[in-house]
Design an enzyme around this catalytic site. Structure first.
Site, mmCIF file in Angstrom:
data_model
loop_
_atom_site.group_PDB
_atom_site.id
_atom_site.type_symbol
_atom_site.label_atom_id
_atom_site.label_comp_id
_atom_site.label_asym_id
_atom_site.label_seq_id
_atom_site.Cartn_x
_atom_site.Cartn_y
_atom_site.Cartn_z
ATOM 1 N N SER A 147 1.945 24.859 -18.967
ATOM 2 C CA SER A 147 2.731 23.829 -18.267
ATOM 3 C C SER A 147 3.343 24.387 -16.985
ATOM 4 C CB SER A 147 3.831 23.277 -19.179
ATOM 5 O OG SER A 147 4.826 24.245 -19.432
ATOM 6 N N ASP A 205 8.374 31.525 -17.076
ATOM 7 C CA ASP A 205 6.975 31.106 -16.961
ATOM 8 C C ASP A 205 6.627 30.676 -15.541
ATOM 9 O OD1 ASP A 205 7.138 31.529 -19.673
ATOM 10 O OD2 ASP A 205 6.161 29.655 -20.241
#
Length: 398
Positions: A147, A205
């Site tokens: 994502s 991330d």
């Protein structure tokens, strides 16, 4: 107004090399880029529509620009605060996207992130007609930053189209990267996408997707490490589902039950992360030796044992470690554990026949397995010639 008629960008996935779970308790974690990438193609059109194509998750959506325009709050101007979402716009978009019974699946959340960034970046003027198509080499929901790679690609392409950052690719170049200031802006907008999808992300991330290489994460501070060696690995997905929330709670319960024991374990994991960081930095400024790899392998083995002590191992991960160790290779879980994914270090001299035999045996265990690398570049812009032919074919299909 669109400042580019077309652009292709990509961003890497991420793996945790050392420090998972310990990082929750104030210890160092090392996150590395994974050379499985997400690719995005943005193309200006004259159809009067805005379209998003996500073939990995079977999502193909188009809206008339006039329909999307009505979602903008009347009083909204240019968004300056990139640490918080606009709650009114989020509410309108959630109603528009309309997850079944209020439940938003992967497709809904990816759509929401796209529309939020599109409207936030272009909403102060006339909305452009465009098509965004995405293809990812990363499995979704495996803890590999899929994502975030998507959010980084969205941010880079839309910022480029908006003219907020330049298109750095010169005519003679196949790939290019942005300057530090532009990367900061990409990362800030990617974090917006991650907040849409995950609610309260750490920011690790999207930072890995933006800068690549290796990041040091400690007590909320993210420090990109400028130089790290490119390391060959096997990445294995055991396909065993797990809940990060449940596993984090399990470790906390164990710490409360055995505080003196687990405190020492967490301190040891912290030392493993710091030792690994030191060895990797040594490998960038002196000749790489077998001893460097010996130390990296031992650190992997020690950390995996510690993770088992914390209670986040799984029989499937034990199988991964056993199969690879029989070939002289060393593995550990990456991420939350309890199943999920593991990484196996490959030495430069590891023979391809050993790698292929290992992959075959892991696939016989019903695992997915790829040979790839860690430590590669972050977000990049590409000429079509630099994109793998099969991926370019998929992006051009829509």
């Amino acid at each position: 107004m669109m400042h580019v008629s077309e652009c292709i960008v990509s961003a890497p996935g991420k793996a945790i090399l050392h420090g998972e779970h310990a990082v929750v308790h104030g210890k160092v974690a090392l996150a590395v880029s994974l050379n499985l990438r997400t690719y995005l193609r943005l193309k200006a059109t004259n159809t009067g529509k805005v379209c998003i194509n996500l073939p990995n998750i079977d999502t193909f959506l188009c809206w008339h620009v006039s329909e999307v325009e009505q979602l903008m709050p009347c009083s909204r101007g240019k968004q300056e605060d990139l640490k918080h979402l606009d709650p009114e716009l989020v509410k309108r978009l959630r109603e528009f996207v309309g997850g079944a019974n209020g439940n938003f699946d992967t497709s809904n959340m990816a759509t929401l992130a796209f529309l939020y960034m599109y409207l936030s970046l272009f909403g102060s003027g006339e909305l452009p007609s465009l098509t965004v198509s995405v293809w990812s080499e990363l499995p979704t929901g495996a803890g590999l930053g899929s994502s975030a790679a998507y959010s980084v690609c969205l941010a880079a392409a839309l910022l480029c189209a908006r003219g907020a950052i330049p298109a750095p690719l010169k005519e003679w170049e196949h790939t290019a990267r942005w300057c530090q200031e532009d990367l900061e802006l990409i990362n800030s907008w990617a974090f917006q996408g991650e907040m849409i999808i995950h609610g309260n992300p750490s920011g690790v991330d999207n930072a890995v997707g933006t800068w690549g290489g290796m990041l040091r994460f400690l007590a909320g501070r993210i420090i990109p490490l400028s130089r790290v060696p490119l390391l060959r690995i096997l990445l294995t997905n055991t396909k065993v589902p797990r809940s990060t929330k449940v596993l984090v709670a399990r470790v906390k319960d164990k710490i409360n039950k055995f505080p003196t024991i687990l405190t020492s374990v967490l301190d040891s994991v912290d030392a493993i992360s710091c030792t690994c960081e030191r060895v990797l930095l040594e490998m960038t400024c002196e000749p790489i030796t077998g001893e460097h790899y010996n130390v990296l392998e031992e650190l992997i083995d020690i950390n995996q044992h510690h993770l088992n002590v914390m209670g986040v191992g799984h029989p499937a991960l034990d199988t991964l470690c056993r199969v690879t160790l029989a070939k002289g290779l060393h593995s550990k879980l990456t991420g939350a554990g309890g199943g999920g994914c593991g990484i196996t270090l490959l030495r430069p001299e590891t023979d391809s026949s050993v790698v292929q035999t290992t992959i075959r045996e892991l696939k016989d265990c019903d695992f997915d397995c790829w040979e790839t690398s860690i430590g590669g570049p972050g977000v990049q812009v590409h000429s079509p010639l630099s994109v793998k032919e099969d991926i370019l074919g998929i992006l051009n299909r829509y």
